[in-house]
Design a protein around this motif. Structure first.
Motif, short mmCIF file in Angstrom:
data_model
loop_
_atom_site.label_atom_id
_atom_site.label_comp_id
_atom_site.label_asym_id
_atom_site.label_seq_id
_atom_site.Cartn_x
_atom_site.Cartn_y
_atom_site.Cartn_z
N ASN B 227 57.99 41.27 9.52
CA ASN B 227 58.22 40.75 10.83
C ASN B 227 56.87 40.37 11.57
N GLU B 228 55.93 40.97 11.17
CA GLU B 228 54.60 40.66 11.49
C GLU B 228 53.89 39.60 10.84
N VAL B 230 55.69 37.14 9.63
CA VAL B 230 56.48 35.71 9.97
C VAL B 230 55.92 35.52 11.59
N VAL B 231 55.58 36.32 12.24
CA VAL B 231 55.10 36.06 13.49
C VAL B 231 53.56 35.41 13.29
N ILE B 232 52.85 36.08 12.44
CA ILE B 232 51.63 35.50 12.23
C ILE B 232 51.65 33.93 11.81
N ASN B 233 52.37 33.79 10.93
CA ASN B 233 52.77 32.69 10.27
C ASN B 233 53.13 31.46 11.40
N LEU B 234 54.00 31.96 12.29
CA LEU B 234 54.39 31.26 13.41
C LEU B 234 53.55 30.61 14.35
N VAL B 235 52.66 31.57 14.54
CA VAL B 235 51.39 31.15 15.68
C VAL B 235 50.36 30.68 15.23
N GLY B 236 50.38 30.25 13.47
CA GLY B 236 49.50 29.32 13.08
C GLY B 236 48.49 30.15 12.17
N GLY B 237 48.93 31.38 11.60
CA GLY B 237 48.33 31.93 10.78
C GLY B 237 48.24 31.35 9.27
N THR B 238 47.02 31.00 8.55
CA THR B 238 46.94 30.55 7.43
C THR B 238 47.59 31.61 6.40
N ASP B 239 47.95 31.33 4.93
CA ASP B 239 48.23 32.19 4.14
C ASP B 239 47.13 33.10 4.03
N ILE B 241 45.10 34.29 6.08
CA ILE B 241 45.12 35.21 7.28
C ILE B 241 46.22 36.31 6.90
N GLU B 325 57.68 32.53 5.19
CA GLU B 325 58.17 31.33 6.10
C GLU B 325 59.18 31.77 6.99
N PRO B 326 58.70 31.55 8.44
CA PRO B 326 59.66 31.91 9.58
C PRO B 326 60.86 30.90 9.29
#
Ligand SMILES: Nc1ncnc2c1ncn2[C@@H]1O[C@H](COP(=O)(O)OP(=O)(O)O)[C@@H](O)[C@H]1O
Ligand SMILES: [Mg+2]
Lengths: 226, 327
Positions: B227-228, B230-239, B241, B325-326
């Motif tokens: 879950n974490e 997915v959220v990181i990915n959603l707010v613009g975290g790169t692979d 990160i 990926e979200p």
């Protein structure tokens, strides 16, 4: 700010969630995206976030074609957008403050700047006194507001919200909508997807209506031109 | 126009190191290093188990390596002491023996030569055995002249070359027999060679084990943090990160494992040192390198642990972190 040009989206399995959708969203506007459940609202927002790719047609964000966005470009595209998505809610292993700080930490903001902005965002949504709590102990409305603070903390150009008032009572829903209006008044473009028609009627804002993946109303800001 | 874009896309990764991105990058590293350390401490049992397994594996292979190295150097010394004794034909003239000695002293395979005349041999035998009276009953000294050849250091442990040297000596005029206990040396050589290879094989297996253990721990972590991520990915975290906290977790596990291994090696080394010294003394060996922790060992264990930790996490990340990926 956003332009959809004949965009269609088919999911694997052949279901066509969006059919030849064209619309333009001017900068600084607040727009509702409405339609029955399954009409394709979430799909449309995901296309803007580059969480899904269009099957046909083109999407432009600030004049740039999202199809040309490489895998490396996607995160940086997303950093310009704030999202309030129902199913990607808060992380319950950390405090309210840390939840809201997430987009800033990812962007590598300075710690002092992070603290300042997180507190400003929490202040906006009226939860400044809850920053040290775990979001688990907050009410549904408060959790939603933490989510909104997280979505705006990095000052995005665009705020996307998918059913932000989903399971809130009318009073809380109105509160959330007023929050969005405040952000909009300081220049953030906002798109709110909802099937709650009464909300839209109360606010009397521009809306795009989807029906079975087709736009039936409000595609262009100045409709008399079309 | 194509030229510009293609150059930009080919060297796009360089942008990661531009000052504009470097500062945020360093900040994110510092933040993640600290938060993943804290998370390790938040799950003490899981952490203790993983760290313990890594530490035991590292300590075991280190001790085995050290024992093998010790055996090798002890053997080197024993080989040095194993001289070749040349027994000359009775009645060989002293001149011939001296000529022989002169000839061989210059040979690169020979470190030292020593002539033991029949008279010296007799005296030695008398004082050594107390049986002088038996020999003195002979009219003539019954002992042959002996030349003791000490092979060069570099022949230590090289049975084949020693054998050649002995054959050459044996073939010399007046030499009756040349004696070197090959069987004993061969056996010892084989044992040391075996322990040497065993330590390498066990070391490799244990390293593999560490990678598997860490891979599994990190896989569980990935599942817990879905879950974490997915959220990181959603707010613009790169692979990167998304991967970073997992790699840091592996790094900390490995580093802690290395640190605990240092303690284990020190304890076991201390326990073994007395009996090992007794064994070495009984062979008159003066080997100094007993198992234990020296500064290089300390550094090696930490570096080895940390790099195995990072690699294990990296393998697991490659394998399990595709689907974040979200949706
Ligand atoms: N990942 C998916 N795979 C297949 N079909 C999907 C997927 N996501 C949505 N759909 C389908 O696409 C249509 C539109 O869905 P959605 O965009 O979620 O509608 P809304 O948000 O307006 O309720 C629905 O019929 C839904 O079943
Ligand atoms: Mg939806």
């Amino acid at each position: 700010m956003i332009r959809f040009d004949n965009v269609s989206k088919s999911y694997p399995g052949g279901h066509e969630a969006l059919r030849r959708v064209s619309f333009e969203l001017p900068r600084g506007e607040m727009t509702f995206l409405t339609g029955h459940s399954g009409a394709g609202k979430s799909t449309l927002l995901k296309l803007i976030m580059a969480m899904e790719r269009s099957s046909r047609g083109q999407i432009f964000y600030d004049g740039k074609n999202l199809d040309r966005l490489g895998r490396r470009g996607i995160p940086y595209h997303r950093r310009r957008i704030g999202v309030v998505f129902q199913n990607h809610s808060l992380l319950f292993d950390r405090s309210v403050f840390e939840n809201v700080a997430l987009p800033l930490n990812i962007a590598g903001a300075a710690p002092r700047e992070t603290a300042r902005r997180v507190r400003a965002a929490l202040d906006k949504v009226g939860l400044l006194d809850k920053e040290t709590l775990n979001p688990v102990v907050l009410s549904g409305g408060e959790q939603q507001r933490v989510g909104i603070a997280r979505a705006v903390v990095h000052k995005p150009d665009l705020l996307l919200a998918d059913e932000p008032t989903g399971n809130l009572d009318p009073e809380l829903s109105a509160e959330i909508m007023n929050l969005f209006r405040e952000f909009n008044s300081v220049g953030v473009s906002i798109m709110v997807a909802t099937h709650d028609i009464s909300l839209v009627r109360d606010f009397g804002l521009r809306q795009i209506v989807l029906n079975q993946g087709r736009i039936t109303q409000g595609a262009f800001p100045n409709e008399s031109l079309r | 126009m194509n030229r510009r874009t293609s150059v930009k896309s080919r060297f796009g990764w360089l942008a990661e190191f531009s000052p504009k991105r470097l500062v945020p990058w360093v900040r994110n590293h510092a933040l993640v290093a600290r938060s993943s350390w804290k998370r390790l401490l938040e799950e003490p049992l899981q952490t203790a188990l993983t760290v313990g397994v890594i530490a035991i594996a590292l300590a075991l292979s280190t001790l085995l390596f050290q024992l093998a190295a010790m055996g090798g150097s002890a053997l080197g010394q024993m080989n040095n002491t194993s001289d070749i004794n040349l027994y000359f034909e009775l009645g060989t003239e002293v001149r011939s023996i001296e000529a022989f000695e002169d000839m061989w002293r210059g040979d690169p395979r020979v470190q030292a030569t020593q002539v033991i005349t029949p008279e010296q041999g007799l005296a030695e035998f008398e004082s050594f055995s107390g049986l002088g009276s038996i020999l003195s009953s002979f009219d003539e000294n019954p002992l042959p002249a002996v030349v003791r050849i000490t092979p060069a250091d570099r022949l230590a442990g090289r049975a084949a070359e020693l054998r050649l040297l002995v054959q050459a000596l044996q073939a010399s005029e007046f030499v009756e027999t040349a004696v070197l206990d090959f069987a004993w040396l061969d056996r010892l050589n084989a044992v040391v060679e075996f322990v040497d290879r065993l330590s390498i094989a066990v070391g490799l297996l244990l390293a593999l084990g560490i990678l598997l253990i860490l891979g599994n721990t990190i896989r569980l972590t990935i599942e817990n943090r879905r879950n974490e991520n997915v959220v990181i990915n959603l707010v613009g975290g790169t692979d990167r990160i998304v991967q970073r906290p997992l790699l840091y977790a592996g790094f900390w596990y490995g580093l802690l494992g290395g640190a605990v291994a240092v303690v284990l090696v020190a304890i076991v080394g201390a326990l073994l040192s007395y009996p090992l010294q007794q064994i070495l003394l009984s062979y008159q060996s003066s080997v100094q390198t007993l198992p234990g922790v020296s500064f290089p060992v300390f550094i090696n264990l930490l570096v080895l642990g940390a790099s195995l930790g990072c690699s294990g996490a990296w393998l697991s990340v490659l394998q399990h972190l595709r689907n974040i990926e979200p949706t």
